[in-house]
Write a protein that holds these residues in place. Structure first.
Motif, PDB file in Angstrom:
ATOM      1  N   LYS A 118       3.432 -13.643  16.426  1.00  0.00           N
ATOM      2  CA  LYS A 118       3.549 -14.056  15.032  1.00  0.00           C
ATOM      3  C   LYS A 118       2.834 -15.383  14.804  1.00  0.00           C
ATOM      4  O   LYS A 118       2.113 -15.567  13.807  1.00  0.00           O
ATOM      5  CB  LYS A 118       5.027 -14.163  14.655  1.00  0.00           C
ATOM      6  CG  LYS A 118       5.285 -14.323  13.184  1.00  0.00           C
ATOM      7  CD  LYS A 118       6.774 -14.263  12.901  1.00  0.00           C
ATOM      8  CE  LYS A 118       7.037 -14.322  11.421  1.00  0.00           C
ATOM      9  NZ  LYS A 118       8.460 -14.248  11.119  1.00  0.00           N
ATOM     10  N   GLU A 122      -0.338 -16.104  12.379  1.00  0.00           N
ATOM     11  CA  GLU A 122      -0.278 -17.145  11.344  1.00  0.00           C
ATOM     12  C   GLU A 122      -1.419 -18.152  11.522  1.00  0.00           C
ATOM     13  O   GLU A 122      -2.041 -18.581  10.541  1.00  0.00           O
ATOM     14  CB  GLU A 122       1.070 -17.849  11.384  1.00  0.00           C
ATOM     15  CG  GLU A 122       2.222 -17.005  10.863  1.00  0.00           C
ATOM     16  CD  GLU A 122       3.568 -17.682  11.022  1.00  0.00           C
ATOM     17  OE1 GLU A 122       3.637 -18.801  11.568  1.00  0.00           O
ATOM     18  OE2 GLU A 122       4.565 -17.075  10.592  1.00  0.00           O
ATOM     19  N   LYS A 143      -5.866  -8.679   8.821  1.00  0.00           N
ATOM     20  CA  LYS A 143      -5.334  -8.036   7.616  1.00  0.00           C
ATOM     21  C   LYS A 143      -4.629  -6.728   7.967  1.00  0.00           C
ATOM     22  O   LYS A 143      -3.597  -6.383   7.400  1.00  0.00           O
ATOM     23  CB  LYS A 143      -6.448  -7.797   6.597  1.00  0.00           C
ATOM     24  CG  LYS A 143      -6.886  -9.058   5.896  1.00  0.00           C
ATOM     25  CD  LYS A 143      -7.916  -8.777   4.834  1.00  0.00           C
ATOM     26  CE  LYS A 143      -8.324 -10.042   4.112  1.00  0.00           C
ATOM     27  NZ  LYS A 143      -9.340  -9.770   3.094  1.00  0.00           N
ATOM     28  N   VAL A 146      -1.202  -7.510   9.502  1.00  0.00           N
ATOM     29  CA  VAL A 146      -0.261  -7.934   8.462  1.00  0.00           C
ATOM     30  C   VAL A 146       0.177  -6.736   7.625  1.00  0.00           C
ATOM     31  O   VAL A 146       1.364  -6.570   7.302  1.00  0.00           O
ATOM     32  CB  VAL A 146      -0.903  -9.033   7.587  1.00  0.00           C
ATOM     33  CG1 VAL A 146      -0.053  -9.348   6.371  1.00  0.00           C
ATOM     34  CG2 VAL A 146      -1.137 -10.286   8.401  1.00  0.00           C
ATOM     35  N   ALA A 147      -0.771  -5.855   7.282  1.00  0.00           N
ATOM     36  CA  ALA A 147      -0.441  -4.669   6.482  1.00  0.00           C
ATOM     37  C   ALA A 147       0.494  -3.741   7.261  1.00  0.00           C
ATOM     38  O   ALA A 147       1.454  -3.177   6.695  1.00  0.00           O
ATOM     39  CB  ALA A 147      -1.706  -3.925   6.079  1.00  0.00           C
ATOM     40  N   LYS A 148       0.239  -3.557   8.539  1.00  0.00           N
ATOM     41  CA  LYS A 148       1.105  -2.713   9.372  1.00  0.00           C
ATOM     42  C   LYS A 148       2.524  -3.267   9.408  1.00  0.00           C
ATOM     43  O   LYS A 148       3.505  -2.526   9.321  1.00  0.00           O
ATOM     44  CB  LYS A 148       0.563  -2.603  10.800  1.00  0.00           C
ATOM     45  CG  LYS A 148      -0.591  -1.665  10.938  1.00  0.00           C
ATOM     46  CD  LYS A 148      -1.015  -1.571  12.397  1.00  0.00           C
ATOM     47  CE  LYS A 148      -2.212  -0.667  12.571  1.00  0.00           C
ATOM     48  NZ  LYS A 148      -2.659  -0.592  13.970  1.00  0.00           N
ATOM     49  N   ARG A 149       2.631  -4.552   9.531  1.00  0.00           N
ATOM     50  CA  ARG A 149       3.967  -5.166   9.573  1.00  0.00           C
ATOM     51  C   ARG A 149       4.700  -4.952   8.257  1.00  0.00           C
ATOM     52  O   ARG A 149       5.908  -4.691   8.241  1.00  0.00           O
ATOM     53  CB  ARG A 149       3.860  -6.646   9.884  1.00  0.00           C
ATOM     54  CG  ARG A 149       3.449  -6.883  11.310  1.00  0.00           C
ATOM     55  CD  ARG A 149       3.768  -8.254  11.740  1.00  0.00           C
ATOM     56  NE  ARG A 149       3.412  -8.359  13.157  1.00  0.00           N
ATOM     57  CZ  ARG A 149       3.940  -9.227  13.959  1.00  0.00           C
ATOM     58  NH1 ARG A 149       4.818 -10.072  13.516  1.00  0.00           N
ATOM     59  NH2 ARG A 149       3.571  -9.253  15.222  1.00  0.00           N
ATOM     60  N   LYS A 150       3.984  -5.086   7.138  1.00  0.00           N
ATOM     61  CA  LYS A 150       4.625  -4.896   5.837  1.00  0.00           C
ATOM     62  C   LYS A 150       5.110  -3.462   5.683  1.00  0.00           C
ATOM     63  O   LYS A 150       6.236  -3.216   5.222  1.00  0.00           O
ATOM     64  CB  LYS A 150       3.662  -5.243   4.704  1.00  0.00           C
ATOM     65  CG  LYS A 150       3.463  -6.725   4.509  1.00  0.00           C
ATOM     66  CD  LYS A 150       2.539  -6.999   3.339  1.00  0.00           C
ATOM     67  CE  LYS A 150       2.317  -8.476   3.142  1.00  0.00           C
ATOM     68  NZ  LYS A 150       1.391  -8.750   2.031  1.00  0.00           N
ATOM     69  N   THR A 151       4.286  -2.498   6.072  1.00  0.00           N
ATOM     70  CA  THR A 151       4.686  -1.093   5.933  1.00  0.00           C
ATOM     71  C   THR A 151       5.844  -0.760   6.871  1.00  0.00           C
ATOM     72  O   THR A 151       6.754  -0.015   6.499  1.00  0.00           O
ATOM     73  CB  THR A 151       3.508  -0.142   6.217  1.00  0.00           C
ATOM     74  OG1 THR A 151       2.973  -0.430   7.515  1.00  0.00           O
ATOM     75  CG2 THR A 151       2.434  -0.286   5.160  1.00  0.00           C
ATOM     76  N   ALA A 153       8.171  -2.830   7.835  1.00  0.00           N
ATOM     77  CA  ALA A 153       9.366  -3.439   7.248  1.00  0.00           C
ATOM     78  C   ALA A 153       9.878  -2.590   6.089  1.00  0.00           C
ATOM     79  O   ALA A 153      11.095  -2.397   5.933  1.00  0.00           O
ATOM     80  CB  ALA A 153       9.060  -4.848   6.778  1.00  0.00           C
ATOM     81  N   LYS A 154       8.947  -2.040   5.258  1.00  0.00           N
ATOM     82  CA  LYS A 154       9.371  -1.199   4.136  1.00  0.00           C
ATOM     83  C   LYS A 154      10.028   0.078   4.634  1.00  0.00           C
ATOM     84  O   LYS A 154      11.049   0.514   4.110  1.00  0.00           O
ATOM     85  CB  LYS A 154       8.165  -0.849   3.263  1.00  0.00           C
ATOM     86  CG  LYS A 154       7.690  -1.985   2.401  1.00  0.00           C
ATOM     87  CD  LYS A 154       6.513  -1.566   1.543  1.00  0.00           C
ATOM     88  CE  LYS A 154       5.970  -2.716   0.719  1.00  0.00           C
ATOM     89  NZ  LYS A 154       4.797  -2.308  -0.063  1.00  0.00           N
TER      90      LYS A 154
END
Length: 177
Positions: A118, A122, A143, A146-151, A153-154
């Motif tokens: 992480k 950052e 990018k 970061v996108a993989k982490r967001k998906t 988490a969702k």
């Protein structure tokens, strides 16, 4: 005298006459003693009758040698089983403690690696935002991460929500007793 009964016809020895002179005393006729009445039966007791007193034999019967030997064997077997169960539970407890210790260490290592990753992401994001000279390839990689982490988490939040809804549906709305 007439046949009718009057106060005058009373016998004078039954009547006591009081006078002012105490020296003179009249003799009172002795009253016949009442005839002995039969004793009234005792009232019956209510409730449970008292238990009869029974003398118990004193002292215990002595056990034979064979009975004493059987008793000793039974006690020894019981103690051995107790000791075996106790040692087995202690071993199981020690194994469980060792497993939890290993699991905690593994979780600590995982958490440390996540924190390092992480921090690296950052730092890369900060470098990308401050420097426009970087390759487009590295920017795309960051990018993507970061996108993989967001998906992820969702998806995790959606899965938790579905599980909570399923648990709520399993309970009946009305309960009849």
């Amino acid at each position: 005298m007439s046949d009718e009964w009057t106060s005058e016809s009373e016998s004078e020895d039954d009547v006591i006459i009081e006078t002012d002179d105490e020296s003179e005393e009249e003799v009172v006729a002795p009253t016949p003693s009442p005839s002995p009445e039969p004793e009234a039966p005792k009232p019956r007791q209510r409730g449970r009758p008292p238990k009869p007193i029974v003398e118990k034999p004193t002292g215990k019967r002595k056990m034979s040698e064979a009975q004493l030997a059987a008793l000793a064997r039974g006690r020894a077997k019981r103690d051995a089983g107790r000791l075996e169960r106790k040692t087995a539970s202690q071993k199981a407890k020690e194994l469980k403690e060792a497993e939890t210790k290993k699991r905690r260490e593994a979780m600590a290592v995982k958490k440390a690696t996540k924190i390092k990753k992480k921090e690296a992401i950052e730092e890369a994001a900060l470098l990308l935002s401050s420097e426009d000279d970087m390759d487009d390839l590295e920017v795309r990689q960051v990018k993507r991460v970061v996108a993989k982490r967001k998906t992820a988490a969702k998806k995790k939040a959606a899965a938790n929500k579905v599980i909570k809804d399923a648990q709520a549906d399993t309970q009946p709305q009305f309960v009849f007793y």
